[in-house]
Design an enzyme around this catalytic site. Sequence first.
Site, PDB file in Angstrom:
ATOM      1  N   HIS A  32      46.168  47.549  47.516  1.00  0.00           N
ATOM      2  CA  HIS A  32      46.899  46.451  46.883  1.00  0.00           C
ATOM      3  C   HIS A  32      46.011  45.214  46.867  1.00  0.00           C
ATOM      4  CE1 HIS A  32      50.053  44.100  45.348  1.00  0.00           C
ATOM      5  NE2 HIS A  32      50.899  44.059  46.361  1.00  0.00           N
ATOM      6  N   HIS A  56      44.177  50.874  36.976  1.00  0.00           N
ATOM      7  CA  HIS A  56      45.310  50.131  37.521  1.00  0.00           C
ATOM      8  C   HIS A  56      46.549  51.021  37.464  1.00  0.00           C
ATOM      9  CE1 HIS A  56      48.381  46.996  38.008  1.00  0.00           C
ATOM     10  NE2 HIS A  56      47.429  46.273  38.552  1.00  0.00           N
ATOM     11  N   ASP A 109      40.730  42.689  40.020  1.00  0.00           N
ATOM     12  CA  ASP A 109      40.049  42.695  41.313  1.00  0.00           C
ATOM     13  C   ASP A 109      38.535  42.865  41.160  1.00  0.00           C
ATOM     14  OD1 ASP A 109      42.426  42.565  42.920  1.00  0.00           O
ATOM     15  OD2 ASP A 109      42.827  44.616  42.319  1.00  0.00           O
TER      16      ASP A 109
END
Length: 430
Positions: free
Chosen positions: A267, A308, A365
């Site tokens: 996460h 994702h 990210d």
Amino acid sequence: MSLKNLTLTDNETGKSIELPLLEGTLGNPTIDVKGIPGQLGYFTHDPSFGTTASCESRITFIDGDKGILLHRGYPIEQLAEKSNYLETAYLLIHGELPNKEQYDEFSTVIRRHTMINESLKTFFGGFRHDAHPMSMMMGVVGSLAAFYHEGLNMNDEEHLMISAHRLISKLPTIAAACYKHSIGEPIVYPRNDLEYCENLLYMMFSVPCEEYVVSPVAAKALNLLFILHADHEQNASTSTVRLVGSTGANPFACISAGIAALWGPAHGGANEGVLKMLEEIGSVENIPKFIEKAKDKNDPFRLMGFGHRVYKNFDPRATIIREVCYQVLEETGIKDPMFGLAMKLEEIALKDEYFVERKLYPNVDFYSGVIYKALGIPVSMFTVMFALARTSGWVSHWLEMMGDPDGRIGRPRQLYMGALERDYIPLEKR
């Protein structure tokens, strides 16, 4: 809104049930299955709740196939270009963009709640110097429940809003204090004359013995990152906040639980994993070897920052943040080989049929860690930055859940696969 019913029939008993088909303003229609256990005696099985709508919400909408992210109907691209983090936080909480008077009032309230109780300095002193900042964040944020418990009426909307304001205000102060403790420097008090992201950078990087001027480039980049991370629908940490909140728990305990969920490498810890992966790859020459390792199912190596859970197209946040990477590195004059390595890795991966076929595109990210590093924020603080940004989303969902007149305590069911009923055998006879 119920559009029509679907009929579910048990072929063994002949019993049937009409299941309402619900449709939101956007997204897939949803089958209301809550009547199945009572009428047919069955539960539904959905590991990880990947196809279950756990609640109704008006805050954020995601279309993973089209790469769309909306906050209260506003595209993330527009908010990233035109808004700032506090205005976005107001939007998430209240449902509408503020006028100037509302924004000034909200901003003032947030600025005036930035201080934390002096006794928390002792609390920080109880952590080892090398404790991970996220572990400190969980403990200190949870401890705020001890300071704001008496007099907190969970049925009073004004009390709930004050708690939301305190969380958004105080988490940057706590985060900066976590960092200062980890490097052995004194905790720096907030300055209410600074903007939200400026204040965070000031508390993290200034020292009492000399003047510190916040870089406008750094503040601008951090503001954008916070907007992009502010909310992301019913992800693991947001769902955790809602589940804990459904028990009527103190709001600071709820957010502490969200921080715990966010810490996981699958996460919020993913951007930290990207930097570690780039360090492991080392140089552009090694990329082909690691690409092959990533495609080998028997090899534990994975390309962090690609793909994702929701987006089956480009992550819209990644598209925005990619350009910011260039701007930050250009405006700061930093020549970071990690950025060049990241861009080359992206280029090679997106030409590889394996990744293209599986739509494993870079996500937010992949780039955010590179920017944080360029701003001088250590890797151990990456997920803390994520937690700060996501707090506005967490409190928005918590407020929405607390205001739901039909809300009930969360209680998932299970498919039991354990032993049948059996009799206890005394120790001496086993």
